[in-house]
Design a protein around this motif. Structure first.
Motif, PDB file in Angstrom:
ATOM      1  N   HIS A  27     -15.658 -14.654   8.234  1.00  0.00           N
ATOM      2  CA  HIS A  27     -16.697 -13.616   8.124  1.00  0.00           C
ATOM      3  C   HIS A  27     -17.658 -13.650   9.307  1.00  0.00           C
ATOM      4  O   HIS A  27     -18.058 -12.592   9.815  1.00  0.00           O
ATOM      5  CB  HIS A  27     -17.468 -13.833   6.823  1.00  0.00           C
ATOM      6  CG  HIS A  27     -18.574 -12.860   6.594  1.00  0.00           C
ATOM      7  ND1 HIS A  27     -18.362 -11.572   6.168  1.00  0.00           N
ATOM      8  CD2 HIS A  27     -19.926 -12.985   6.740  1.00  0.00           C
ATOM      9  CE1 HIS A  27     -19.516 -10.943   6.045  1.00  0.00           C
ATOM     10  NE2 HIS A  27     -20.489 -11.779   6.394  1.00  0.00           N
ATOM     11  N   LEU A  67     -19.061 -12.387   0.612  1.00  0.00           N
ATOM     12  CA  LEU A  67     -20.040 -11.487   0.007  1.00  0.00           C
ATOM     13  C   LEU A  67     -20.855 -12.209  -1.069  1.00  0.00           C
ATOM     14  O   LEU A  67     -22.066 -11.999  -1.198  1.00  0.00           O
ATOM     15  CB  LEU A  67     -19.337 -10.270  -0.605  1.00  0.00           C
ATOM     16  CG  LEU A  67     -18.476  -9.423   0.340  1.00  0.00           C
ATOM     17  CD1 LEU A  67     -17.918  -8.214  -0.402  1.00  0.00           C
ATOM     18  CD2 LEU A  67     -19.268  -8.995   1.558  1.00  0.00           C
ATOM     19  N   VAL A  69     -21.010  -6.411   3.433  1.00  0.00           N
ATOM     20  CA  VAL A  69     -19.917  -5.452   3.279  1.00  0.00           C
ATOM     21  C   VAL A  69     -19.754  -4.625   4.557  1.00  0.00           C
ATOM     22  O   VAL A  69     -18.631  -4.386   5.030  1.00  0.00           O
ATOM     23  CB  VAL A  69     -20.171  -4.527   2.065  1.00  0.00           C
ATOM     24  CG1 VAL A  69     -19.191  -3.356   2.062  1.00  0.00           C
ATOM     25  CG2 VAL A  69     -20.059  -5.309   0.766  1.00  0.00           C
ATOM     26  N   GLU A  70     -20.871  -4.213   5.127  1.00  0.00           N
ATOM     27  CA  GLU A  70     -20.819  -3.430   6.368  1.00  0.00           C
ATOM     28  C   GLU A  70     -20.198  -4.253   7.490  1.00  0.00           C
ATOM     29  O   GLU A  70     -19.387  -3.743   8.273  1.00  0.00           O
ATOM     30  CB  GLU A  70     -22.238  -2.991   6.741  1.00  0.00           C
ATOM     31  CG  GLU A  70     -22.299  -2.100   7.965  1.00  0.00           C
ATOM     32  CD  GLU A  70     -23.707  -1.604   8.259  1.00  0.00           C
ATOM     33  OE1 GLU A  70     -23.896  -0.985   9.326  1.00  0.00           O
ATOM     34  OE2 GLU A  70     -24.615  -1.835   7.431  1.00  0.00           O
ATOM     35  N   GLU A  81     -12.816 -12.719   1.576  1.00  0.00           N
ATOM     36  CA  GLU A  81     -13.847 -11.704   1.785  1.00  0.00           C
ATOM     37  C   GLU A  81     -14.845 -11.712   0.629  1.00  0.00           C
ATOM     38  O   GLU A  81     -16.059 -11.621   0.824  1.00  0.00           O
ATOM     39  CB  GLU A  81     -13.206 -10.330   1.933  1.00  0.00           C
ATOM     40  CG  GLU A  81     -12.292 -10.223   3.143  1.00  0.00           C
ATOM     41  CD  GLU A  81     -11.687  -8.839   3.306  1.00  0.00           C
ATOM     42  OE1 GLU A  81     -12.201  -7.877   2.704  1.00  0.00           O
ATOM     43  OE2 GLU A  81     -10.684  -8.726   4.038  1.00  0.00           O
ATOM     44  N   ASP A  82     -14.330 -11.845  -0.601  1.00  0.00           N
ATOM     45  CA  ASP A  82     -15.211 -11.878  -1.774  1.00  0.00           C
ATOM     46  C   ASP A  82     -16.167 -13.071  -1.717  1.00  0.00           C
ATOM     47  O   ASP A  82     -17.341 -12.961  -2.086  1.00  0.00           O
ATOM     48  CB  ASP A  82     -14.377 -11.961  -3.054  1.00  0.00           C
ATOM     49  CG  ASP A  82     -13.474 -10.757  -3.258  1.00  0.00           C
ATOM     50  OD1 ASP A  82     -13.792  -9.684  -2.706  1.00  0.00           O
ATOM     51  OD2 ASP A  82     -12.460 -10.892  -3.966  1.00  0.00           O
ATOM     52  N   GLN A 136     -18.069  -6.768   7.094  1.00  0.00           N
ATOM     53  CA  GLN A 136     -16.645  -6.902   6.788  1.00  0.00           C
ATOM     54  C   GLN A 136     -15.872  -5.672   7.252  1.00  0.00           C
ATOM     55  O   GLN A 136     -14.757  -5.789   7.783  1.00  0.00           O
ATOM     56  CB  GLN A 136     -16.449  -7.095   5.277  1.00  0.00           C
ATOM     57  CG  GLN A 136     -16.739  -8.483   4.771  1.00  0.00           C
ATOM     58  CD  GLN A 136     -15.632  -9.475   5.096  1.00  0.00           C
ATOM     59  OE1 GLN A 136     -14.482  -9.093   5.257  1.00  0.00           O
ATOM     60  NE2 GLN A 136     -15.993 -10.739   5.211  1.00  0.00           N
TER      61      GLN A 136
END
Length: 338
Positions: free
Chosen positions: A323, A50, A29-30, A46-47, A32
């Motif tokens: 990512h 993660l 997350v950081e 993005e999901d 991203q």
């Protein structure tokens, strides 16, 4: 020793499901938040990044080694005319897979996937589940263990699929017993049967549900009574992958139905799974909702063979490319101040 040598071992595995690595997710997350794009602008890509970070335990997950495994089995219920094709087609298609001529050969190659085919006693169909359990306890345990044995611990990602004439009828029965509803709510055309064929499938599922109604509704008993060897093998593979923390891409209705008995008792079994697509089989969208999975793709497919899952892997690769390979604001010298 087999991975699931006893019913107790299978049940114990269901009670010992590992969770994703929250620290790795936080680190992802950081990352991203530092990439040169507006927050959330890549949506589900993005999901996915993660999700993979959590199961691989690293902020920058990879898919260096990925495999699609197709399990094949034959079903005694084909005697009732539930398929547009004869049972011999299962073995013929396995030969086609091995010769490199099937859709999954082309699609897995395009997605950079290894392909493994596991044929399970094709010369010995399961029993007709309208009059007997489809499998004995020993047969079901053997199928679960065959699925587990097909999972290489070195994999970064596993996609699962199947081949088995008659297995959409077994899948409908598994879903109805696991999640409720009438047989007609879960039965569809499968390989392309007409209205009369669908009526036969509904009648077979109804008879099967009635015959086994007063038996224990545990994950194992449901699988062995109404499933098939390739269906139980998929369940074993997905469970073993979870124990090894390997994320799984599911294919269509039959692969999802393999998890239905497990998910009815243990909803967390799907936490490491991605639904590759939603198929045209009418019960698949309903099943995905019950499994808590949102499909990546909707391409009007209904082939099986892990074909939809294979295509979805290309989306997953794209998510990780963004990512891992995008520059951060600091690296690019771009201001991220509001």
């Amino acid at each position: 020793m087999s991975a699931f040598a006893t019913v107790a071992a299978f049940d114990a595995a269901l009670r010992a499901l590992p969770a994703p690595d929250e620290a790795a997710i936080a680190a992802a997350v950081e990352r991203q938040a530092s990439l040169t794009k507006p927050a959330g602008s890549l949506g589900r890509l993005e999901d996915i990044a993660l999700f993979l970070a959590g199961w691989q335990g690293k902020a920058r997950p990879t898919v260096d080694r990925a495999r699609v495994t197709v399990f094949a089995g034959n079903h005694g219920i084909t005697a009732h005319g539930v398929s547009a094709f004869p049972p011999a087609v299962t073995a013929q298609m396995v030969a086609n897979f091995e010769a490199g001529g099937a859709a999954i050969n082309a699609l897995s190659g395009a997605a950079g996937l290894e392909l493994k085919v596991v044929a399970l006693e094709l010369d010995r169909p399961t029993a007709d589940f309208t009059v007997a359990p489809a499998m004995s306890a020993a047969e079901c345990l053997a199928a679960l263990s065959a699925g587990a044995a097909a999972v290489d611990p070195a994999l970064d990602l596993l996609a699962v699929g199947e081949m088995g004439i008659g297995n959409s009828t077994a899948a409908a029965a598994l879903c109805a017993r696991s999640f409720g509803g009438a047989a007609r709510d879960w039965v569809g055309p499968g390989t392309g049967v007409d209205a009369d064929g669908i009526a036969r499938k509904i009648a077979v599922v109804e008879r099967g549900l009635s015959f086994h109604d007063n038996t224990p509704h545990t994950p194992f008993e449901t699988l062995r009574r109404l499933g098939g060897r390739e269906i139980a093998a998929m369940a074993g593979a997905v469970l073993q992958a979870r124990l090894l923390r390997i994320p799984v891409v599911m294919d269509g209705f039959i692969s999802g139905a393999a998890l239905a008995p497990l998910a009815a008792a243990c909803p967390a079994i799907t936490d490491h799974c991605i639904a590759g697509h939603v198929s045209l089989e009418p019960g698949h969208a309903r099943l995905l909702d019950r499994l808590g999975l949102i499909p990546l793709l909707s391409l009007n497919m209904r082939l099986g063979e892990a074909s939809g899952a294979a295509i979805a892997v290309s989306i997953i690769r794209a998510a990780l490319a963004a990512h891992n390979n995008m520059a951060t604001f600091a690296e690019a010298g771009v201001s991220n101040a509001p």
